[in-house]
Enzyme design. Structure first.
Site, PDB file in Angstrom:
ATOM      1  N   TRP A 167       0.715  -1.226  -0.064  1.00 59.05           N
ATOM      2  CA  TRP A 167      -0.070   0.078   0.014  1.00 59.05           C
ATOM      3  C   TRP A 167       0.916   1.026  -0.169  1.00 59.05           C
ATOM      4  O   TRP A 167       1.173   1.755   0.914  1.00 59.05           O
ATOM      5  CB  TRP A 167      -1.082  -0.312   1.066  1.00 59.05           C
ATOM      6  CG  TRP A 167      -1.986  -1.316   1.146  1.00 59.05           C
ATOM      7  CD1 TRP A 167      -2.971  -0.934   0.432  1.00 59.05           C
ATOM      8  CD2 TRP A 167      -1.893  -2.370   1.535  1.00 59.05           C
ATOM      9  NE1 TRP A 167      -3.700  -2.269   0.575  1.00 59.05           N
ATOM     10  CE2 TRP A 167      -3.104  -3.122   1.473  1.00 59.05           C
ATOM     11  CE3 TRP A 167      -0.815  -3.030   2.657  1.00 59.05           C
ATOM     12  CZ2 TRP A 167      -3.345  -4.185   1.801  1.00 59.05           C
ATOM     13  CZ3 TRP A 167      -1.239  -4.212   2.946  1.00 59.05           C
ATOM     14  CH2 TRP A 167      -2.525  -4.904   2.820  1.00 59.05           C
ATOM     15  N   HIS A 187      -6.893   2.031   1.646  1.00 59.16           N
ATOM     16  CA  HIS A 187      -7.730   1.167   1.474  1.00 59.16           C
ATOM     17  C   HIS A 187      -8.974   1.557   2.427  1.00 59.16           C
ATOM     18  O   HIS A 187      -8.819   2.340   3.346  1.00 59.16           O
ATOM     19  CB  HIS A 187      -7.411  -0.222   1.574  1.00 59.16           C
ATOM     20  CG  HIS A 187      -6.713  -0.576   2.764  1.00 59.16           C
ATOM     21  ND1 HIS A 187      -6.286  -1.747   3.365  1.00 59.16           N
ATOM     22  CD2 HIS A 187      -6.208   0.272   3.696  1.00 59.16           C
ATOM     23  CE1 HIS A 187      -5.803  -1.721   4.427  1.00 59.16           C
ATOM     24  NE2 HIS A 187      -5.632  -0.572   4.639  1.00 59.16           N
ATOM     25  N   ARG A 233      -3.508   5.638  -3.735  1.00 62.61           N
ATOM     26  CA  ARG A 233      -2.296   4.987  -3.564  1.00 62.61           C
ATOM     27  C   ARG A 233      -1.250   5.626  -4.387  1.00 62.61           C
ATOM     28  O   ARG A 233      -1.650   6.197  -5.575  1.00 62.61           O
ATOM     29  CB  ARG A 233      -2.392   3.602  -4.005  1.00 62.61           C
ATOM     30  CG  ARG A 233      -3.258   2.889  -3.216  1.00 62.61           C
ATOM     31  CD  ARG A 233      -3.026   1.368  -3.042  1.00 62.61           C
ATOM     32  NE  ARG A 233      -4.072   0.741  -2.439  1.00 62.61           N
ATOM     33  CZ  ARG A 233      -4.348  -0.659  -2.523  1.00 62.61           C
ATOM     34  NH1 ARG A 233      -3.711  -1.277  -3.322  1.00 62.61           N
ATOM     35  NH2 ARG A 233      -5.452  -0.920  -1.962  1.00 62.61           N
ATOM     36  N   GLN A 283     -13.281   1.592  -3.661  1.00 60.88           N
ATOM     37  CA  GLN A 283     -13.484   0.432  -2.878  1.00 60.88           C
ATOM     38  C   GLN A 283     -14.702   0.333  -2.304  1.00 60.88           C
ATOM     39  O   GLN A 283     -15.506   1.224  -1.837  1.00 60.88           O
ATOM     40  CB  GLN A 283     -12.300   0.021  -1.961  1.00 60.88           C
ATOM     41  CG  GLN A 283     -10.889  -0.158  -2.592  1.00 60.88           C
ATOM     42  CD  GLN A 283      -9.747  -0.544  -1.821  1.00 60.88           C
ATOM     43  OE1 GLN A 283     -10.071  -0.705  -0.344  1.00 60.88           O
ATOM     44  NE2 GLN A 283      -8.930  -1.514  -2.136  1.00 60.88           N
ATOM     45  N   VAL A 340      -6.135 -10.914   7.753  1.00 59.85           N
ATOM     46  CA  VAL A 340      -7.135 -12.181   7.403  1.00 59.85           C
ATOM     47  C   VAL A 340      -6.465 -13.554   7.901  1.00 59.85           C
ATOM     48  O   VAL A 340      -5.069 -13.546   7.229  1.00 59.85           O
ATOM     49  CB  VAL A 340      -7.537 -11.956   6.073  1.00 59.85           C
ATOM     50  CG1 VAL A 340      -8.958 -11.165   6.237  1.00 59.85           C
ATOM     51  CG2 VAL A 340      -7.219 -11.697   5.084  1.00 59.85           C
ATOM     52  N   ALA A 397     -14.177 -10.556   5.933  1.00 54.21           N
ATOM     53  CA  ALA A 397     -14.020  -9.101   5.418  1.00 54.21           C
ATOM     54  C   ALA A 397     -13.756  -9.329   4.089  1.00 54.21           C
ATOM     55  O   ALA A 397     -13.117 -10.321   3.534  1.00 54.21           O
ATOM     56  CB  ALA A 397     -13.091  -8.513   6.106  1.00 54.21           C
TER      57      ALA A 397
END
Ligand code: YSA
Length: 333
Positions: A152, A176, A202, A216, A259, A301
């Site tokens: 990122w 994000h 970004r 997003q 995650v 998510a």
């Protein structure tokens, strides 16, 4: 009537007139061949030279002013009448086309996505575009100096006070929509299911599928028995509702620090596979950061690239067209 008397009354009379006949009568009365002013002007020759020199120019100027006032009134009356005529509506004439604006395809698809998730009982939450490094990275289990931060590339902002100089408070443009996972969980207790549409930024090179500013849609569902099966069902339902039953998409294993396991969603675009989302089951460390008990709560998510979904849906060959400002492009939607 004397010259002075005419002067006193005539301009007032003109003001009161509102039809052409009355105006013509007035013109004849004063300026006609036997008009009152004409007779006065004609009588000037009988005056002494001195008086003629004195009154002659005054009378000529007054005649000119009167003619101008009459002409002006004539224009006013004819303008008013033609306006009146235009006000009558001829209902047999074809209608006039009203030009309407167009929604940008990104706005259009965002509206549709909101409706799809609302119908699946998700709530829509708005986030903030200026974030701090704690919510954008640390709380998402991406500590400072972790190589995953490189994924990122960040637009850092200039701190405006001493507080913002400290690690965790450093201001940035969010890279994000995932920091809203943290902000929402800091405030609310499960179970819940939310989406967060929003703009992200970004610091990277652009090409046909990469922009520096894009949108997003984050999703987060937390409850006591949430599993990857629920995730798969929701994603499939969403994509079917957005693209129709016949869609080409696949899940691939992936890695995100926040995650476990991590998944990417790919779809076909220009005959190639294009990544449209990153996703997975919420990492226990993320739950710990917001004081949730990871043994009690599970969740999934996801973060879809809205521009890329729009590119696939509307067959747009280059992401940069969304922001090009070309009206011929926008008018197609
Ligand atoms: C992952 C796991 C979660 O539990 C929740 C969310 C995520 C996604 C993660 N926050 C993220 O941003 N992943 S990502 O960098 O791969 O971007 C997600 C999606 O945004 C991509 O799949 C792609 O569709 C889109 N995207 C990424 N960079 C882009 C871009 N779209 C346009 N231009 C870019 N530069």
């Amino acid at each position: 009537m004397s010259f002075e008397q005419i002067k006193k009354t005539v301009f007032f009379q003109i003001k009161e007139i509102n039809n052409p006949n009355e105006l013509e009568n007035l013109r004849i009365k004063y300026l006609g061949r036997k008009g009152e002013l004409t007779l006065i002007l004609r009588g000037l020759k009988d005056l002494s030279i001195e008086k003629r020199r004195q009154e002659g120019p005054l009378a000529q100027r007054f005649k000119k002013e009167l003619e101008e006032a009459i002409n002006k009134k004539q224009k006013e009356i004819s303008g008013f009448n033609s306006q009146k005529k235009n006000q009558l509506i001829d209902i047999s004439r074809p209608g006039k086309r009203v030009l309407s604006g167009h929604l940008n395809p990104l706005t259009k698809i965002e509206k549709e996505i909101r409706q799809i998730f609302l119908a699946m009982n998700f709530s829509v939450v708005e986030g903030q575009e200026i974030e701090d490094d704690y919510h954008n990275f640390d709380a998402l289990h991406i500590p400072k100096d972790h190589p995953a931060r490189d994924a990122w590339d960040t637009f850092w902002l200039k701190p405006i006070n001493d507080k913002q100089l400290k690690a965790g408070n450093k201001p940035l443009l969010r890279t994000h929509t995932s920091p809203m996972q943290i902000r929402y969980m800091e405030k609310y207790q499960p179970p819940f299911q939310i989406i967060v549409p929003g703009r992200v930024f970004r610091y990277e090179a652009t090409d046909a599928s990469h922009e520096t500013t894009f949108k997003q849609v984050e999703g987060l569902m937390v409850g006591e028995d949430i599993s990857l099966v629920n995730f798969k069902f929701i994603i499939e339902e969403f994509l079917k509702k957005l693209f129709g039953e016949k869609i080409d998409f696949e899940f691939r294993p992936s890695y995100y620090p926040f995650v476990e396991p991590g998944v990417d969603v790919y779809m076909k675009w220009k005959n190639k596979w294009l990544e449209v989302a990153g996703a997975g089951m919420v990492h226990p460390e993320v739950f710990r950061a917001v004081n949730y008990n990871p043994y009690k709560w599970q969740g999934f998510a996801f973060g879809f690239g809205l521009d890329r979904l729009a590119m696939i849906k509307y067959k747009i060959p280059d992401i940069r067209m969304f922001y090009g400002g070309d009206l011929r492009f926008v008018k197609q939607f």
